[in-house]
Design a protein around this motif. Structure first.
Motif, PDB file in Angstrom:
ATOM      1  N   THR A  31       0.832  -1.206   0.000  1.00 48.29           N
ATOM      2  CA  THR A  31       0.000   0.000   0.000  1.00 48.29           C
ATOM      3  C   THR A  31       0.862   1.250   0.000  1.00 48.29           C
ATOM      4  OG1 THR A  31      -1.810  -1.145   1.130  1.00 48.29           O
ATOM      5  CG2 THR A  31      -1.760   1.260   1.284  1.00 48.29           C
ATOM      6  N   ARG A  32       1.941   1.253   0.776  1.00 46.46           N
ATOM      7  CA  ARG A  32       2.821   2.429   0.830  1.00 46.46           C
ATOM      8  C   ARG A  32       3.508   2.700  -0.502  1.00 46.46           C
ATOM      9  NH1 ARG A  32       6.414   0.279   5.441  1.00 46.46           N
ATOM     10  NH2 ARG A  32       7.851   1.855   4.640  1.00 46.46           N
ATOM     11  N   PHE A  33       3.639   1.675  -1.331  1.00 46.10           N
ATOM     12  CA  PHE A  33       4.265   1.845  -2.646  1.00 46.10           C
ATOM     13  C   PHE A  33       3.443   2.773  -3.542  1.00 46.10           C
ATOM     14  CE2 PHE A  33       5.139   0.217  -7.036  1.00 46.10           C
ATOM     15  CZ  PHE A  33       6.467   0.615  -7.104  1.00 46.10           C
ATOM     16  N   VAL A  34       2.213   3.096  -3.138  1.00 42.58           N
ATOM     17  CA  VAL A  34       1.386   3.993  -3.936  1.00 42.58           C
ATOM     18  C   VAL A  34       2.059   5.350  -4.131  1.00 42.58           C
ATOM     19  CG1 VAL A  34       0.054   4.972  -1.998  1.00 42.58           C
ATOM     20  CG2 VAL A  34      -0.982   4.811  -4.266  1.00 42.58           C
ATOM     21  N   GLY A  35       2.868   5.780  -3.146  1.00 46.10           N
ATOM     22  CA  GLY A  35       3.558   7.062  -3.285  1.00 46.10           C
ATOM     23  C   GLY A  35       4.607   7.049  -4.388  1.00 46.10           C
ATOM     24  N   PRO A  36       5.615   6.160  -4.296  1.00 50.40           N
ATOM     25  CA  PRO A  36       6.597   6.082  -5.388  1.00 50.40           C
ATOM     26  C   PRO A  36       5.975   5.743  -6.732  1.00 50.40           C
ATOM     27  CG  PRO A  36       7.411   4.950  -3.437  1.00 50.40           C
ATOM     28  CD  PRO A  36       5.993   5.327  -3.142  1.00 50.40           C
ATOM     29  N   PHE A  37       4.942   4.876  -6.736  1.00 51.36           N
ATOM     30  CA  PHE A  37       4.290   4.515  -7.989  1.00 51.36           C
ATOM     31  C   PHE A  37       3.684   5.744  -8.648  1.00 51.36           C
ATOM     32  CE2 PHE A  37       0.453   3.280 -10.336  1.00 51.36           C
ATOM     33  CZ  PHE A  37       0.966   2.348 -11.225  1.00 51.36           C
ATOM     34  N   THR A  38       3.017   6.590  -7.857  1.00 47.91           N
ATOM     35  CA  THR A  38       2.418   7.814  -8.395  1.00 47.91           C
ATOM     36  C   THR A  38       3.486   8.750  -8.941  1.00 47.91           C
ATOM     37  OG1 THR A  38       0.574   7.631  -6.827  1.00 47.91           O
ATOM     38  CG2 THR A  38       0.964   9.792  -7.812  1.00 47.91           C
ATOM     39  N   ALA A  39       4.612   8.847  -8.239  1.00 51.30           N
ATOM     40  CA  ALA A  39       5.703   9.708  -8.698  1.00 51.30           C
ATOM     41  C   ALA A  39       6.285   9.204 -10.020  1.00 51.30           C
ATOM     42  CB  ALA A  39       6.792   9.777  -7.628  1.00 51.30           C
ATOM     43  N   ILE A  40       6.492   7.896 -10.125  1.00 49.49           N
ATOM     44  CA  ILE A  40       7.050   7.318 -11.353  1.00 49.49           C
ATOM     45  C   ILE A  40       6.081   7.504 -12.510  1.00 49.49           C
ATOM     46  CG2 ILE A  40       7.743   5.154 -12.456  1.00 49.49           C
ATOM     47  CD1 ILE A  40       8.711   4.241  -9.638  1.00 49.49           C
ATOM     48  N   TRP A  41       4.802   7.244 -12.265  1.00 48.50           N
ATOM     49  CA  TRP A  41       3.776   7.409 -13.309  1.00 48.50           C
ATOM     50  C   TRP A  41       3.819   8.834 -13.859  1.00 48.50           C
ATOM     51  CZ3 TRP A  41      -0.127   3.965 -15.093  1.00 48.50           C
ATOM     52  CH2 TRP A  41      -1.122   4.559 -15.873  1.00 48.50           C
ATOM     53  N   PHE A  42       3.858   9.810 -12.978  1.00 48.19           N
ATOM     54  CA  PHE A  42       3.866  11.209 -13.404  1.00 48.19           C
ATOM     55  C   PHE A  42       5.119  11.530 -14.214  1.00 48.19           C
ATOM     56  CE2 PHE A  42       4.890  15.701 -12.698  1.00 48.19           C
ATOM     57  CZ  PHE A  42       3.691  16.314 -13.070  1.00 48.19           C
ATOM     58  N   ALA A  43       6.274  11.118 -13.710  1.00 48.63           N
ATOM     59  CA  ALA A  43       7.529  11.445 -14.394  1.00 48.63           C
ATOM     60  C   ALA A  43       7.575  10.850 -15.797  1.00 48.63           C
ATOM     61  CB  ALA A  43       8.713  10.942 -13.558  1.00 48.63           C
ATOM     62  N   VAL A  44       7.102   9.624 -15.964  1.00 57.06           N
ATOM     63  CA  VAL A  44       7.146   8.963 -17.269  1.00 57.06           C
ATOM     64  C   VAL A  44       6.191   9.621 -18.251  1.00 57.06           C
ATOM     65  CG1 VAL A  44       6.596   6.820 -18.491  1.00 57.06           C
ATOM     66  CG2 VAL A  44       7.935   6.751 -16.368  1.00 57.06           C
ATOM     67  N   PHE A  45       4.955   9.867 -17.835  1.00 55.46           N
ATOM     68  CA  PHE A  45       3.946  10.331 -18.778  1.00 55.46           C
ATOM     69  C   PHE A  45       3.924  11.846 -18.965  1.00 55.46           C
ATOM     70  CE2 PHE A  45       2.184   6.116 -17.632  1.00 55.46           C
ATOM     71  CZ  PHE A  45       2.205   5.579 -18.918  1.00 55.46           C
ATOM     72  N   MET A  46       4.766  12.562 -18.235  1.00 59.96           N
ATOM     73  CA  MET A  46       4.933  13.984 -18.531  1.00 59.96           C
ATOM     74  C   MET A  46       5.903  14.205 -19.687  1.00 59.96           C
ATOM     75  SD  MET A  46       3.064  16.190 -16.957  1.00 59.96           S
ATOM     76  CE  MET A  46       3.965  17.735 -16.922  1.00 59.96           C
ATOM     77  N   VAL A  47       6.607  13.155 -20.096  1.00 62.36           N
ATOM     78  CA  VAL A  47       7.561  13.310 -21.201  1.00 62.36           C
ATOM     79  C   VAL A  47       6.872  13.799 -22.473  1.00 62.36           C
ATOM     80  CG1 VAL A  47       9.155  12.080 -22.721  1.00 62.36           C
ATOM     81  CG2 VAL A  47       9.226  11.676 -20.247  1.00 62.36           C
ATOM     82  N   PRO A  48       5.734  13.192 -22.923  1.00 62.55           N
ATOM     83  CA  PRO A  48       5.070  13.727 -24.118  1.00 62.55           C
ATOM     84  C   PRO A  48       4.618  15.178 -23.957  1.00 62.55           C
ATOM     85  CG  PRO A  48       4.236  11.541 -23.595  1.00 62.55           C
ATOM     86  CD  PRO A  48       5.064  11.966 -22.441  1.00 62.55           C
ATOM     87  N   PHE A  49       4.196  15.534 -22.760  1.00 63.20           N
ATOM     88  CA  PHE A  49       3.785  16.925 -22.531  1.00 63.20           C
ATOM     89  C   PHE A  49       4.948  17.875 -22.789  1.00 63.20           C
ATOM     90  CE2 PHE A  49       3.570  20.635 -19.784  1.00 63.20           C
ATOM     91  CZ  PHE A  49       2.306  21.137 -20.060  1.00 63.20           C
ATOM     92  N   PHE A  50       6.095  17.601 -22.197  1.00 64.96           N
ATOM     93  CA  PHE A  50       7.225  18.508 -22.351  1.00 64.96           C
ATOM     94  C   PHE A  50       7.807  18.476 -23.761  1.00 64.96           C
ATOM     95  CE2 PHE A  50       7.593  17.984 -17.602  1.00 64.96           C
ATOM     96  CZ  PHE A  50       7.254  19.301 -17.309  1.00 64.96           C
ATOM     97  N   LEU A  51       7.638  17.345 -24.476  1.00 64.06           N
ATOM     98  CA  LEU A  51       8.153  17.264 -25.844  1.00 64.06           C
ATOM     99  C   LEU A  51       7.258  17.974 -26.853  1.00 64.06           C
ATOM    100  CD1 LEU A  51       9.455  13.575 -26.095  1.00 64.06           C
ATOM    101  CD2 LEU A  51      10.820  15.675 -25.921  1.00 64.06           C
ATOM    102  N   TRP A  52       5.944  17.908 -26.666  1.00 65.66           N
ATOM    103  CA  TRP A  52       5.005  18.350 -27.693  1.00 65.66           C
ATOM    104  C   TRP A  52       4.333  19.692 -27.421  1.00 65.66           C
ATOM    105  CZ3 TRP A  52       2.120  12.980 -27.944  1.00 65.66           C
ATOM    106  CH2 TRP A  52       2.997  12.035 -28.487  1.00 65.66           C
ATOM    107  N   VAL A  53       4.253  20.097 -26.172  1.00 57.76           N
ATOM    108  CA  VAL A  53       3.534  21.336 -25.859  1.00 57.76           C
ATOM    109  C   VAL A  53       4.512  22.497 -25.846  1.00 57.76           C
ATOM    110  CG1 VAL A  53       2.151  22.572 -24.148  1.00 57.76           C
ATOM    111  CG2 VAL A  53       1.787  20.116 -24.533  1.00 57.76           C
TER     112      VAL A  53
END
Length: 456
Positions: free
Chosen positions: A205-227
């Motif tokens: 359950t505590r892994f939800v914190g790092p998991f959320t951080a990793i999810w955000f870091a990975v999927f913000m890549v298209p935002f920073f590349l395309w916007v």
């Protein structure tokens, strides 16, 4: 045209990347987990079970309220500064770091700690929450530059739908492979958490914190590349000019009656919605006795309905405008709140229920579906209505003011819940202030022009 589509899809990816903070941390995984460990702490300190549940909800309310207060105070100021310099992406990057650091740090919030552990939990959550909120402000400010005004409703709705899909998938992964039941130590698949995580220490359950951080870091890549930001001359920071611009905007509200009414309306109804998101899982844990797994399934139901309703609501917004979408959504949420306040495992507003049956659970699942559907449509239409009251060159300042309107009672609503819960000793009655906020918001909405300031 291809470049425009890529920019729009890049902008959608922010919703996809950031939604798990609300879905996983605020509502369905970490919030209820915090309620569990706080309840255990207070019972260990000598409180009876009901008093411990109320104390845990109140502590969460004060923490969330203080984080929201920080956003309320700083959002308009930072928005004015960003517009005065013509730079927004640098602020998105800065607050993305807050998001990642705050969420990743939640790994250290372990059961069995003292009051210092509770303080660490709300401090880290607050840091990530502030990062999410401010990154959202500057990202929303880019929306008016993406397309023509008539298409803003569809784009906003699709963005929220895409975001809810991301939150749904993230929640599915957590429930299937990581978040364990406090009783069995097993995930929804009936297995121990992956990666060798210790279920007795609640590491899944505590892994939800790092998991959320990793999810955000990975999927913000298209935002920073395309916007890309709209082309405008870069200007040096001039605090005096930025504050003067904000002062002029605030003074203009005396004459911009539709905008003033809308900011007042959204100030109330969006914070009431945030209250439902912030306390729904805590309520289910304390009043109905649900486990993290049950609350997660509840979240899946809400995320699916939110995704579908956001997409449909965006089309309704484009056809009829955002105002009727907002009004209908508020009415649905008022009805949901009435059910929540009047329900226990034994009764619903005096109507007896069999506490051993699944009927109370089914009723609350239905409430979750309605919260998801109405909440998704409400947020998407609200973003469109704000865009109808601004221009691309003043959008960050305007959305900063919009964030203020959404945060003035975002610290007040959790605090009202905390006060009502403390005074009554009841989690159910603690939700009652949200009904009043929704209804006053609906009344103020009647003074808002359907097309905002796009027409006289």
């Amino acid at each position: 045209m291809v470049g425009d589509r890529k920019r729009i899809w890049g902008w959608y990816f922010f919703d996809w990347a950031s939604q798990p903070y609300s879905t996983l941390l605020l509502t369905f995984i970490f919030g209820p987990y915090f309620a569990e460990i706080a309840r255990g702490y207070y019972m260990g300190a000598g409180l009876d079970e009901e008093a411990a549940k109320a104390a845990a909800q109140a502590y969460w309310g004060w923490g969330l309220g203080l984080a929201s207060l920080a956003v309320a105070v700083l959002a308009p100021v930072l928005g004015a500064i960003a517009d005065s310099t013509g730079r927004r992406m640098v602020w998105v990057r800065t607050f993305s770091l807050f998001y990642v650091i705050g969420s990743a740090g939640l790994w250290w919030v372990a059961p069995g700690g003292g009051e210092g552990m509770l303080l660490l939990a709300v401090a880290l959550f607050g840091l990530g929450f502030i990062g999410m909120e401010f990154a959202t402000i500057f990202t929303n400010a880019l929306m008016p530059s993406l397309t023509q005004a008539d298409d803003l409703g569809a784009i906003s709705g699709t963005g929220f739908a895409f975001g809810y899909l991301g939150g749904l998938l993230a929640l599915v992964v957590m429930l299937l492979f990581f978040a364990e039941s406090a009783d069995s130590g097993l995930t929804l698949l009936g297995m121990e958490p992956l990666l060798g995580l210790d279920p007795e220490a609640r590491e899944g359950t505590r892994f939800v914190g790092p998991f959320t951080a990793i999810w955000f870091a990975v999927f913000m890549v298209p935002f920073f590349l395309w916007v890309r930001e709209p082309r405008m001359a870069a200007r040096p920071l001039h605090l005096g000019r930025a504050f003067a611009s904000l002062r002029d905007l605030l003074r203009s509200l005396r004459f911009r009656h539709s905008l003033a009414a809308y900011l007042g309306s959204s100030l109330l109804y969006r914070d009431a919605l945030n209250g439902l998101y912030g306390f729904g899982g805590v309520y289910a844990s304390g009043v109905l006795g649900w486990s993290i797994i049950q609350i997660g399934i509840f979240g899946l139901v809400g995320a699916v309905t939110a995704m579908v309703a956001s997409f449909i609501g965006g089309r309704a917004d484009r056809a009829h405008g955002p105002k009727p979408v907002i009004a209908v959504s508020i009415l649905i949420l008022v009805l949901v709140c009435l059910v929540i306040v009047g329900m226990t495992r034994e009764s619903l507003w005096g109507l007896a229920l069999d506490p051993a049956s699944s009927l109370p659970d089914q009723i609350f699942f239905a409430c979750g579906a309605l919260i998801g559907a109405a909440g998704g449509s409400l947020q998407a239409a609200s973003r469109t209505m704000m865009a109808r009251h601004t221009t691309p060159d003043r959008a960050t300042e305007a959305f900063g003011l919009f964030a203020l309107s959404g945060k003035v009672t975002s610290f007040l609503a959790p605090m009202l819940i905390a006060l009502a819960t403390t005074a009554s000793g009841s989690q159910r009655i603690g939700i009652a202030p949200l009904i009043v906020l929704f209804l006053i918001g609906l009344f103020l909405l009647s003074f808002v022009r359907p097309k905002g300031e796009m027409t006289a």
